[in-house]
Design a protein around this motif. Structure first.
Motif, PDB file in Angstrom:
ATOM      1  N   ILE A  31       0.829  -1.220   0.014  1.00  0.00           N
ATOM      2  CA  ILE A  31      -0.011   0.107   0.013  1.00  0.00           C
ATOM      3  C   ILE A  31       0.842   1.423  -0.114  1.00  0.00           C
ATOM      4  N   SER A  32       1.944   1.147   0.689  1.00  0.00           N
ATOM      5  CA  SER A  32       2.908   2.281   0.841  1.00  0.00           C
ATOM      6  C   SER A  32       3.450   2.707  -0.717  1.00  0.00           C
ATOM      7  N   GLN A  33       3.757   1.654  -1.180  1.00  0.00           N
ATOM      8  CA  GLN A  33       4.461   1.740  -2.428  1.00  0.00           C
ATOM      9  C   GLN A  33       3.404   2.283  -3.468  1.00  0.00           C
ATOM     10  N   LYS A  34       2.231   2.014  -3.563  1.00  0.00           N
ATOM     11  CA  LYS A  34       1.057   2.435  -4.285  1.00  0.00           C
ATOM     12  C   LYS A  34       0.790   4.021  -4.073  1.00  0.00           C
ATOM     13  N   ILE A  35       0.925   4.281  -2.547  1.00  0.00           N
ATOM     14  CA  ILE A  35       0.731   5.609  -2.458  1.00  0.00           C
ATOM     15  C   ILE A  35       1.862   6.774  -2.854  1.00  0.00           C
ATOM     16  N   LEU A  47       1.313   4.984   7.648  1.00  0.00           N
ATOM     17  CA  LEU A  47       0.333   3.991   7.718  1.00  0.00           C
ATOM     18  C   LEU A  47       0.645   3.228   8.849  1.00  0.00           C
ATOM     19  N   GLU A  48      -0.640   2.959   9.688  1.00  0.00           N
ATOM     20  CA  GLU A  48      -0.562   2.285  10.819  1.00  0.00           C
ATOM     21  C   GLU A  48      -1.122   0.872  10.926  1.00  0.00           C
ATOM     22  N   GLY A  59      -7.838   7.408  13.946  1.00  0.00           N
ATOM     23  CA  GLY A  59      -7.800   8.625  13.493  1.00  0.00           C
ATOM     24  C   GLY A  59      -7.625   8.795  11.955  1.00  0.00           C
ATOM     25  N   GLY A  60      -7.464   7.841  11.229  1.00  0.00           N
ATOM     26  CA  GLY A  60      -7.295   7.808   9.722  1.00  0.00           C
ATOM     27  C   GLY A  60      -8.321   7.166   9.084  1.00  0.00           C
ATOM     28  N   GLN A  61      -7.977   6.902   7.764  1.00  0.00           N
ATOM     29  CA  GLN A  61      -8.779   6.059   6.875  1.00  0.00           C
ATOM     30  C   GLN A  61      -8.123   4.909   6.704  1.00  0.00           C
ATOM     31  N   VAL A  62      -9.206   3.826   6.960  1.00  0.00           N
ATOM     32  CA  VAL A  62      -8.784   2.396   6.710  1.00  0.00           C
ATOM     33  C   VAL A  62      -8.461   2.076   5.161  1.00  0.00           C
ATOM     34  N   VAL A  63      -7.316   1.614   4.777  1.00  0.00           N
ATOM     35  CA  VAL A  63      -7.058   1.308   3.311  1.00  0.00           C
ATOM     36  C   VAL A  63      -6.644   0.034   3.152  1.00  0.00           C
ATOM     37  N   ALA A  86      -7.594   9.187   1.350  1.00  0.00           N
ATOM     38  CA  ALA A  86      -6.515   8.381   1.137  1.00  0.00           C
ATOM     39  C   ALA A  86      -6.409   8.594  -0.528  1.00  0.00           C
ATOM     40  N   PRO A  87      -5.114   8.458  -1.174  1.00  0.00           N
ATOM     41  CA  PRO A  87      -5.163   8.503  -2.683  1.00  0.00           C
ATOM     42  C   PRO A  87      -6.109   7.388  -3.218  1.00  0.00           C
ATOM     43  N   ALA A  88      -6.452   7.543  -4.447  1.00  0.00           N
ATOM     44  CA  ALA A  88      -7.374   6.560  -4.945  1.00  0.00           C
ATOM     45  C   ALA A  88      -6.838   5.220  -4.887  1.00  0.00           C
ATOM     46  N   ALA A  89      -5.508   5.128  -5.225  1.00  0.00           N
ATOM     47  CA  ALA A  89      -4.906   3.765  -5.570  1.00  0.00           C
ATOM     48  C   ALA A  89      -4.432   3.241  -4.106  1.00  0.00           C
ATOM     49  N   ALA A  90      -4.848   3.540  -3.140  1.00  0.00           N
ATOM     50  CA  ALA A  90      -4.211   3.288  -1.793  1.00  0.00           C
ATOM     51  C   ALA A  90      -4.632   1.770  -1.273  1.00  0.00           C
TER      52      ALA A  90
END
Length: 99
Positions: A31-35, A47-48, A59-63, A86-90
């Motif tokens: 996911i990190s690489q996609k972002i 990312l947590e 406190g964030g968005q589940v990706v 979140a970015p669309a491809a996350a």
């Protein structure tokens, strides 16, 4: 020789589902690489990995999700409090609903 082989197949049947489950670290890295590939600098987000019951408090968005859906990966945008878009491809391939 055959006695040894008859124990291999049950061992493979037990091990195969375990190998199919994605580890949280590998899903998080994907996911990190996609972002990053989407143009977000590595220092611009975090990312947590959190247990399912703590995802809302993170406190964030589940990706993404991992470990047989027992943990969630939460995206937080860095530098801007409250902006968790979140970015669309996350999302990960594991986010695709089963047919």
């Amino acid at each position: 020789m055959m006695k040894g082989l008859k124990w291999i197949f049950p061992a493979l049947l037990v091990a195969a589902p375990l190998a199919a489950q994605a580890s949280c670290e590998s899903v998080k890295a994907d996911i990190s690489q996609k972002i990053i590939n989407n143009g977000v600098p590595e220092s611009g987000f975090t990312l947590e990995i959190v247990p399912n019951d703590q995802a809302d408090q993170a406190g964030g968005q589940v990706v993404g999700h991992c470990e047989n859906d027992s943990h969630k990966i939460v995206y937080k945008r860095g530098g801007m409090e409250g902006d968790t878009t979140a970015p669309a491809a996350a999302g990960s391939s594991e986010d695709t609903p089963a047919a």
